[in-house]
Design a protein around this motif. Structure first.
Motif, PDB file in Angstrom:
ATOM      1  N   GLU A  13       0.878  -1.238  -0.056  1.00 49.33           N
ATOM      2  CA  GLU A  13      -0.106   0.066   0.119  1.00 49.33           C
ATOM      3  C   GLU A  13       0.979   1.261  -0.086  1.00 49.33           C
ATOM      4  N   GLY A  14       0.491   2.068  -0.672  1.00 53.40           N
ATOM      5  CA  GLY A  14       1.444   3.490  -1.034  1.00 53.40           C
ATOM      6  C   GLY A  14       2.450   3.150  -2.108  1.00 53.40           C
ATOM      7  N   ASP A  15       2.528   2.210  -2.603  1.00 53.67           N
ATOM      8  CA  ASP A  15       3.556   2.298  -3.743  1.00 53.67           C
ATOM      9  C   ASP A  15       2.978   2.963  -4.841  1.00 53.67           C
ATOM     10  N   ASP A  16       4.011   3.222  -6.081  1.00 52.81           N
ATOM     11  CA  ASP A  16       3.314   4.032  -7.129  1.00 52.81           C
ATOM     12  C   ASP A  16       3.156   3.207  -8.444  1.00 52.81           C
ATOM     13  N   TRP A  17       2.142   3.742  -8.816  1.00 56.29           N
ATOM     14  CA  TRP A  17       1.507   2.765 -10.174  1.00 56.29           C
ATOM     15  C   TRP A  17       2.809   2.507 -11.138  1.00 56.29           C
ATOM     16  N   PHE A  18       3.290   3.585 -11.539  1.00 59.83           N
ATOM     17  CA  PHE A  18       4.426   3.516 -12.540  1.00 59.83           C
ATOM     18  C   PHE A  18       5.514   2.483 -12.304  1.00 59.83           C
ATOM     19  N   SER A  19       6.076   2.372 -11.435  1.00 61.37           N
ATOM     20  CA  SER A  19       7.218   1.525 -10.944  1.00 61.37           C
ATOM     21  C   SER A  19       6.519   0.118 -10.960  1.00 61.37           C
ATOM     22  N   THR A  20       5.363  -0.036 -10.417  1.00 58.75           N
ATOM     23  CA  THR A  20       4.939  -1.401  -9.968  1.00 58.75           C
ATOM     24  C   THR A  20       4.581  -1.985 -11.696  1.00 58.75           C
ATOM     25  N   ALA A  21       4.018  -0.996 -12.489  1.00 53.86           N
ATOM     26  CA  ALA A  21       3.611  -1.663 -13.810  1.00 53.86           C
ATOM     27  C   ALA A  21       4.717  -1.818 -14.620  1.00 53.86           C
ATOM     28  N   GLU A  22       6.099  -1.201 -14.440  1.00 56.35           N
ATOM     29  CA  GLU A  22       7.083  -1.588 -15.018  1.00 56.35           C
ATOM     30  C   GLU A  22       7.569  -2.952 -14.777  1.00 56.35           C
ATOM     31  N   LYS A  23       7.547  -3.158 -13.459  1.00 56.02           N
ATOM     32  CA  LYS A  23       7.728  -4.554 -13.181  1.00 56.02           C
ATOM     33  C   LYS A  23       6.942  -5.811 -13.537  1.00 56.02           C
ATOM     34  N   ALA A  24       5.881  -5.444 -14.050  1.00 48.79           N
ATOM     35  CA  ALA A  24       4.968  -6.276 -14.847  1.00 48.79           C
ATOM     36  C   ALA A  24       4.979  -6.344 -16.240  1.00 48.79           C
ATOM     37  N   GLY A  25       6.073  -5.451 -16.727  1.00 47.68           N
ATOM     38  CA  GLY A  25       6.291  -5.407 -18.242  1.00 47.68           C
ATOM     39  C   GLY A  25       5.585  -4.251 -18.984  1.00 47.68           C
ATOM     40  N   LEU A  26       4.639  -3.333 -18.267  1.00 49.59           N
ATOM     41  CA  LEU A  26       3.878  -2.585 -19.001  1.00 49.59           C
ATOM     42  C   LEU A  26       4.269  -1.155 -18.725  1.00 49.59           C
ATOM     43  N   GLU A  27       4.040  -0.308 -19.673  1.00 50.88           N
ATOM     44  CA  GLU A  27       4.449   1.043 -19.237  1.00 50.88           C
ATOM     45  C   GLU A  27       3.246   1.899 -19.305  1.00 50.88           C
ATOM     46  N   ILE A  28       2.872   2.652 -18.319  1.00 48.68           N
ATOM     47  CA  ILE A  28       1.583   3.363 -18.171  1.00 48.68           C
ATOM     48  C   ILE A  28       1.988   4.879 -18.744  1.00 48.68           C
ATOM     49  N   PRO A  29       1.269   5.050 -19.947  1.00 51.49           N
ATOM     50  CA  PRO A  29       1.504   6.482 -20.622  1.00 51.49           C
ATOM     51  C   PRO A  29       1.601   7.782 -19.423  1.00 51.49           C
ATOM     52  N   THR A  30       2.433   8.735 -19.790  1.00 54.08           N
ATOM     53  CA  THR A  30       2.357   9.966 -18.970  1.00 54.08           C
ATOM     54  C   THR A  30       2.192  11.118 -19.869  1.00 54.08           C
TER      55      THR A  30
END
Length: 83
Positions: free
Chosen positions: A20-37
């Motif tokens: 809880e509190g982790d950011d979405w961008f780095s967590t998505a990167e660990k899953a092999g996805l990039e969230i657009p910014t």
């Protein structure tokens, strides 16, 4: 409480765990996805993702647990942001 791990199922069917509190961008990167910014201030909507059916803006939202132990994430597509 940052001790409880939250299971996340991503749009590409990869699973990761976050606190809880982790950011979405780095967590998505660990899953092999990039969230657009875009603006990174929550104004433009480029980083919108759907979490268990609710649209959030990843740049101004942290990962939060819910009553379920699983968060299902899908990426919102915007034709104006596609390359």
């Amino acid at each position: 409480m940052k001790d409880k791990k939250i299971k996340i199922l991503w749009a590409n069917n990869n699973e990761t765990y976050a606190s809880e509190g982790d950011d979405w961008f780095s967590t998505a990167e660990k899953a092999g996805l990039e969230i657009p910014t875009g603006c990174l201030t929550g104004s433009c909507g480029a980083c919108e993702i759907d979490v268990n059916g609710k649209t959030i803006r990843a740049c101004i939202s942290d990962i939060k647990s819910n009553k379920k132990s699983l968060l299902k994430v899908s990426l919102t597509t915007d034709p104006f942001w596609e390359s």
